[in-house]
Motif scaffolding. Structure first.
Motif, PDB file in Angstrom:
ATOM      1  N   UNK A 167      27.969  -4.722 -25.768  1.00 25.97           N
ATOM      2  CA  UNK A 167      26.923  -5.270 -26.641  1.00 25.97           C
ATOM      3  C   UNK A 167      25.772  -4.271 -26.788  1.00 25.97           C
ATOM      4  N   UNK A 168      25.354  -3.680 -25.671  1.00 29.77           N
ATOM      5  CA  UNK A 168      24.268  -2.692 -25.692  1.00 29.77           C
ATOM      6  C   UNK A 168      24.663  -1.439 -26.479  1.00 29.77           C
ATOM      7  N   UNK A 169      25.935  -1.067 -26.413  1.00 24.84           N
ATOM      8  CA  UNK A 169      26.416   0.138 -27.098  1.00 24.84           C
ATOM      9  C   UNK A 169      26.730  -0.129 -28.568  1.00 24.84           C
ATOM     10  N   UNK A 170      26.787  -1.414 -28.948  1.00 18.97           N
ATOM     11  CA  UNK A 170      27.112  -1.753 -30.326  1.00 18.97           C
ATOM     12  C   UNK A 170      28.582  -1.587 -30.660  1.00 18.97           C
ATOM     13  N   UNK A 171      29.427  -1.796 -29.646  1.00 19.61           N
ATOM     14  CA  UNK A 171      30.874  -1.694 -29.845  1.00 19.61           C
ATOM     15  C   UNK A 171      31.536  -2.967 -29.324  1.00 19.61           C
ATOM     16  N   UNK A 172      32.793  -3.137 -29.669  1.00 25.05           N
ATOM     17  CA  UNK A 172      33.558  -4.275 -29.162  1.00 25.05           C
ATOM     18  C   UNK A 172      33.925  -4.036 -27.696  1.00 25.05           C
ATOM     19  N   UNK A 173      34.087  -5.108 -26.975  1.00 30.73           N
ATOM     20  CA  UNK A 173      34.448  -5.004 -25.560  1.00 30.73           C
ATOM     21  C   UNK A 173      35.749  -4.208 -25.395  1.00 30.73           C
ATOM     22  N   UNK A 174      36.703  -4.431 -26.278  1.00 34.31           N
ATOM     23  CA  UNK A 174      37.968  -3.694 -26.211  1.00 34.31           C
ATOM     24  C   UNK A 174      37.784  -2.199 -26.382  1.00 34.31           C
ATOM     25  N   UNK A 175      36.780  -1.810 -27.145  1.00 34.39           N
ATOM     26  CA  UNK A 175      36.498  -0.388 -27.340  1.00 34.39           C
ATOM     27  C   UNK A 175      36.102   0.265 -26.026  1.00 34.39           C
ATOM     28  N   UNK A 176      35.328  -0.437 -25.231  1.00 36.90           N
ATOM     29  CA  UNK A 176      34.920   0.112 -23.927  1.00 36.90           C
ATOM     30  C   UNK A 176      36.164   0.404 -23.097  1.00 36.90           C
ATOM     31  N   UNK A 177      37.162  -0.494 -23.156  1.00 36.85           N
ATOM     32  CA  UNK A 177      38.377  -0.311 -22.373  1.00 36.85           C
ATOM     33  C   UNK A 177      39.244   0.835 -22.882  1.00 36.85           C
ATOM     34  N   UNK A 178      38.986   1.332 -24.083  1.00 34.48           N
ATOM     35  CA  UNK A 178      39.690   2.528 -24.558  1.00 34.48           C
ATOM     36  C   UNK A 178      39.210   3.772 -23.818  1.00 34.48           C
ATOM     37  N   UNK A 179      37.977   3.706 -23.302  1.00 34.07           N
ATOM     38  CA  UNK A 179      37.356   4.860 -22.653  1.00 34.07           C
ATOM     39  C   UNK A 179      37.291   4.729 -21.142  1.00 34.07           C
ATOM     40  N   UNK A 180      37.245   3.511 -20.640  1.00 36.84           N
ATOM     41  CA  UNK A 180      37.136   3.250 -19.201  1.00 36.84           C
ATOM     42  C   UNK A 180      38.048   2.081 -18.860  1.00 36.84           C
ATOM     43  N   UNK A 181      38.892   2.233 -17.845  1.00 35.12           N
ATOM     44  CA  UNK A 181      39.827   1.167 -17.472  1.00 35.12           C
ATOM     45  C   UNK A 181      39.146  -0.025 -16.817  1.00 35.12           C
ATOM     46  N   UNK A 182      38.033   0.240 -16.122  1.00 35.68           N
ATOM     47  CA  UNK A 182      37.328  -0.843 -15.440  1.00 35.68           C
ATOM     48  C   UNK A 182      35.820  -0.631 -15.572  1.00 35.68           C
ATOM     49  N   UNK A 183      35.093  -1.666 -15.304  1.00 36.35           N
ATOM     50  CA  UNK A 183      33.629  -1.603 -15.279  1.00 36.35           C
ATOM     51  C   UNK A 183      33.176  -0.568 -14.253  1.00 36.35           C
ATOM     52  N   UNK A 184      33.844  -0.541 -13.128  1.00 36.33           N
ATOM     53  CA  UNK A 184      33.465   0.380 -12.062  1.00 36.33           C
ATOM     54  C   UNK A 184      33.624   1.843 -12.491  1.00 36.33           C
ATOM     55  N   UNK A 185      34.628   2.130 -13.324  1.00 36.31           N
ATOM     56  CA  UNK A 185      34.802   3.497 -13.810  1.00 36.31           C
ATOM     57  C   UNK A 185      33.611   3.949 -14.648  1.00 36.31           C
ATOM     58  N   UNK A 186      33.001   3.023 -15.363  1.00 37.49           N
ATOM     59  CA  UNK A 186      31.808   3.356 -16.141  1.00 37.49           C
ATOM     60  C   UNK A 186      30.719   3.836 -15.192  1.00 37.49           C
ATOM     61  N   UNK A 187      30.533   3.119 -14.116  1.00 37.39           N
ATOM     62  CA  UNK A 187      29.467   3.447 -13.179  1.00 37.39           C
ATOM     63  C   UNK A 187      29.798   4.683 -12.349  1.00 37.39           C
ATOM     64  N   UNK A 188      31.087   4.932 -12.113  1.00 35.77           N
ATOM     65  CA  UNK A 188      31.472   6.191 -11.469  1.00 35.77           C
ATOM     66  C   UNK A 188      31.129   7.368 -12.386  1.00 35.77           C
ATOM     67  N   UNK A 189      31.342   7.191 -13.687  1.00 41.65           N
ATOM     68  CA  UNK A 189      31.002   8.250 -14.643  1.00 41.65           C
ATOM     69  C   UNK A 189      29.491   8.494 -14.664  1.00 41.65           C
ATOM     70  N   UNK A 190      28.705   7.419 -14.608  1.00 37.40           N
ATOM     71  CA  UNK A 190      27.246   7.587 -14.536  1.00 37.40           C
ATOM     72  C   UNK A 190      26.860   8.348 -13.273  1.00 37.40           C
TER      73      UNK A 190
END
Length: 130
Positions: free
Chosen positions: A43-66
Motif C-alpha cells: 500500500x505504501x509503495x503503491x503496488x499490489x500485494x502480489x507485486x511485492x511477492x514478485x520481488x521478495x518471497x517473504x516479509x522478512x526478506x524485505x527487512x533483510x534487504x533493508x
C-alpha cells in the motif's frame, strides 16, 4: 490515479524493487520494531500485494534487504575512515558508534533480522544475510 503497469525492463524492475524497499524503510522509521505486513508495504509503495511477492518471497526478506543496505552504508563509511591511515581503537569505536546511531533503525533491523531469520526465511536469503 494512473493505471498500474507491469515493470518489464530491468530498469523498471530495479525501480519497482527500490520503491518497495523505500516504502518498507518509511514504515520501519514510523513503526520501529513492529515489522509491517506485506500488505502495508504494498500500500505504501503503491503496488499490489502480489507485486511485492514478485520481488521478495517473504516479509522478512524485505527487512533483510533493508538491513543489507544499512550494513553496506556502514561498511562504506568505515572504509572511508581508514583511507590508508592507521587509527587507534578509540577513534574506530567512536566513528562506528556515530555511524550506527546516525541510522538507528539499522540497529533495530539487525536484532529483528537475526531473530526471525532462522524460522521465516529460506536457505538462500539466510545464507546471503549471514
Amino acid at each position: 490515479m494512473s493505471p498500474r503497469t507491469r515493470a518489464v525492463s530491468d530498469t523498471e524492475k530495479q525501480e519497482r524493487r527500490a520503491a518497495i524497499l523505500a516504502a518498507a524503510q518509511s514504515l520501519v522509521q514510523a513503526n520501529g520494531a513492529a515489522l509491517a505486513s506485506v500488505a502495508e508495504v504494498a500500500r505504501h509503495a503503491g503496488v499490489a500485494k502480489g507485486t511485492v511477492y514478485l520481488y521478495f518471497r517473504t516479509r522478512e526478506e524485505i527487512f533483510l534487504a533493508l538491513h543489507g543496505g544499512w550494513m553496506g552504508r556502514m561498511f562504506d563509511r568505515f572504509d572511508g575512515l581508514f583511507d590508508g591511515r592507521r587509527l587507534d581503537g578509540g577513534v574506530i569505536g567512536r566513528e562506528m558508534a556515530e555511524a550506527m546511531c546516525a541510522e538507528s533503525q539499522g540497529l533495530m533491523l539487525a536484532s529483528t533480522c537475526h531473530g526471525v531469520m532462522e524460522t521465516h526465511v529460506e536457505l538462500e536469503p539466510a545464507r546471503d544475510f549471514k
